[in-house]
Motif scaffolding. Structure first.
Motif, PDB file in Angstrom:
ATOM      1  N   ASP A  11     -34.093 -23.207  -3.303  1.00  0.00           N
ATOM      2  CA  ASP A  11     -33.672 -22.026  -2.547  1.00  0.00           C
ATOM      3  C   ASP A  11     -34.934 -21.385  -1.958  1.00  0.00           C
ATOM      4  O   ASP A  11     -35.835 -21.001  -2.708  1.00  0.00           O
ATOM      5  N   ALA A  23     -33.937 -19.419   9.473  1.00  0.00           N
ATOM      6  CA  ALA A  23     -33.193 -20.012  10.593  1.00  0.00           C
ATOM      7  C   ALA A  23     -32.193 -18.960  11.055  1.00  0.00           C
ATOM      8  O   ALA A  23     -31.053 -18.919  10.597  1.00  0.00           O
ATOM      9  N   ALA A  37     -28.675 -15.647   2.974  1.00  0.00           N
ATOM     10  CA  ALA A  37     -29.344 -15.682   1.665  1.00  0.00           C
ATOM     11  C   ALA A  37     -30.634 -14.859   1.705  1.00  0.00           C
ATOM     12  O   ALA A  37     -30.941 -14.121   0.767  1.00  0.00           O
ATOM     13  N   ILE A 121     -34.254 -26.198   9.708  1.00  0.00           N
ATOM     14  CA  ILE A 121     -33.703 -25.410  10.815  1.00  0.00           C
ATOM     15  C   ILE A 121     -32.675 -26.211  11.627  1.00  0.00           C
ATOM     16  O   ILE A 121     -32.910 -27.379  11.948  1.00  0.00           O
ATOM     17  N   GLY A 124     -27.621 -26.875   9.619  1.00  0.00           N
ATOM     18  CA  GLY A 124     -26.417 -26.336   8.990  1.00  0.00           C
ATOM     19  C   GLY A 124     -25.332 -26.144  10.038  1.00  0.00           C
ATOM     20  O   GLY A 124     -24.909 -27.106  10.693  1.00  0.00           O
ATOM     21  N   VAL A 125     -24.943 -24.902  10.242  1.00  0.00           N
ATOM     22  CA  VAL A 125     -23.848 -24.628  11.194  1.00  0.00           C
ATOM     23  C   VAL A 125     -24.223 -24.991  12.629  1.00  0.00           C
ATOM     24  O   VAL A 125     -23.340 -25.192  13.465  1.00  0.00           O
ATOM     25  N   TYR A 126     -25.512 -25.146  12.928  1.00  0.00           N
ATOM     26  CA  TYR A 126     -25.916 -25.529  14.294  1.00  0.00           C
ATOM     27  C   TYR A 126     -25.864 -27.044  14.536  1.00  0.00           C
ATOM     28  O   TYR A 126     -26.106 -27.502  15.647  1.00  0.00           O
TER      29      TYR A 126
HETATM   30  P1  ADP Z   1     -28.578 -23.208  11.314  1.00  0.00           P
HETATM   31  O1  ADP Z   1     -27.687 -22.211  11.971  1.00  0.00           O
HETATM   32  O2  ADP Z   1     -30.005 -23.178  11.865  1.00  0.00           O
HETATM   33  O3  ADP Z   1     -27.997 -24.572  11.253  1.00  0.00           O
HETATM   34  P2  ADP Z   1     -27.974 -22.794   8.456  1.00  0.00           P
HETATM   35  O4  ADP Z   1     -28.402 -21.669   7.580  1.00  0.00           O
HETATM   36  O5  ADP Z   1     -26.531 -23.013   8.650  1.00  0.00           O
HETATM   37  O6  ADP Z   1     -28.775 -22.599   9.832  1.00  0.00           O
HETATM   38  O7  ADP Z   1     -28.589 -24.123   7.893  1.00  0.00           O
HETATM   39  C1  ADP Z   1     -29.957 -24.475   7.965  1.00  0.00           C
HETATM   40  C2  ADP Z   1     -30.357 -25.195   6.698  1.00  0.00           C
HETATM   41  O8  ADP Z   1     -30.592 -24.238   5.656  1.00  0.00           O
HETATM   42  C3  ADP Z   1     -29.284 -26.142   6.165  1.00  0.00           C
HETATM   43  O9  ADP Z   1     -29.905 -27.388   5.851  1.00  0.00           O
HETATM   44  C4  ADP Z   1     -28.774 -25.437   4.907  1.00  0.00           C
HETATM   45  O10 ADP Z   1     -28.375 -26.370   3.924  1.00  0.00           O
HETATM   46  C5  ADP Z   1     -30.032 -24.718   4.464  1.00  0.00           C
HETATM   47  N1  ADP Z   1     -29.882 -23.581   3.533  1.00  0.00           N
HETATM   48  C6  ADP Z   1     -28.826 -22.769   3.292  1.00  0.00           C
HETATM   49  N2  ADP Z   1     -29.123 -21.849   2.353  1.00  0.00           N
HETATM   50  C7  ADP Z   1     -30.419 -22.067   1.985  1.00  0.00           C
HETATM   51  C8  ADP Z   1     -31.341 -21.461   1.053  1.00  0.00           C
HETATM   52  N3  ADP Z   1     -30.980 -20.441   0.300  1.00  0.00           N
HETATM   53  N4  ADP Z   1     -32.599 -21.982   0.971  1.00  0.00           N
HETATM   54  C9  ADP Z   1     -32.984 -23.020   1.743  1.00  0.00           C
HETATM   55  N5  ADP Z   1     -32.175 -23.632   2.626  1.00  0.00           N
HETATM   56  C10 ADP Z   1     -30.916 -23.164   2.747  1.00  0.00           C
END
Ligand code: ADP
Length: 173
Positions: A11, A23, A37, A121, A124-126
């Protein structure tokens, strides 16, 4: 000497580094995933500074980065960068993602940051494809670090196993 690069699973909000990278999205007003987070763990001081930045310069365009306090986090600073939304790959997504890593590191260097942690970066949702995103992240930071004498340690904090495995296998290849 260039910075040591480490790949860890965990994390990002818990990392003991000078700066962690968020991100974010262009509004800088928080969101889901790592953004949520960081704001939850860091407390309201981060959002307060984000609001002031937006009032001063407007939204943060994709590929660019801004810096705030780390609030309650172990890290002194949060560097908020806005990744590209994956749109098939023909909308300069790769260049914008590379700019995120480059601009974040350069902003860090102007704040005497010697250690920094990045999330994966845009993966995830992007929806940026993870293998390509890992290649871009590693290639870009390796290149930029050769010009940043002051950086000592750079962490890639992978939240999911896919990214951890991708970064681990690519780091030394
Ligand atoms: P984006 O919109 O840039 O895709 P996200 O937050 O949806 O951003 O995802 C970016 C990355 O961060 C993903 O690989 C996700 O698994 C990761 N992620 C989510 N929560 C945490 C955290 N607490 N620490 C590190 N990475 C995280």
């Amino acid at each position: 000497m260039t910075a040591r690069i480490e790949i860890i699973r965990g994390d990002i909000t818990q990392q003991n580094v000078d700066a962690i990278v968020n991100a974010a999205n262009t509004s800088l007003m928080g969101g889901s995933g790592v953004d949520g987070a960081i704001h939850r763990a860091g407390g309201p001081a981060i959002l307060e500074e984000c609001r002031a930045i937006v009032a001063r310069q407007g939204k943060c365009p994709a590929g660019e980065a801004v810096i705030t306090t780390g609030g309650l986090l172990p890290a002194r600073f949060v560097i908020h960068t806005v990744g590209p939304v994956w749109n098939g790959g023909k909308k300069k997504e790769a260049m914008v993602l590379s700019n995120c890593y480059r601009n974040s590191l350069q902003l860090a260097a102007t704040h005497a940051v010697n250690s920094i942690a990045f999330p994966n970066i845009s993966t995830g949702v992007y929806r940026f494809p993870k293998p390509e995103a890992a290649d871009i992240a590693l290639t870009t930071v390796k290149e930029v670090l050769t010009q940043l004498e002051s950086m000592e340690r750079l962490l890639f904090v992978c939240f999911d196993e896919d990214n951890y495995n991708l970064y681990s296998s690519r780091l030394n290849s």
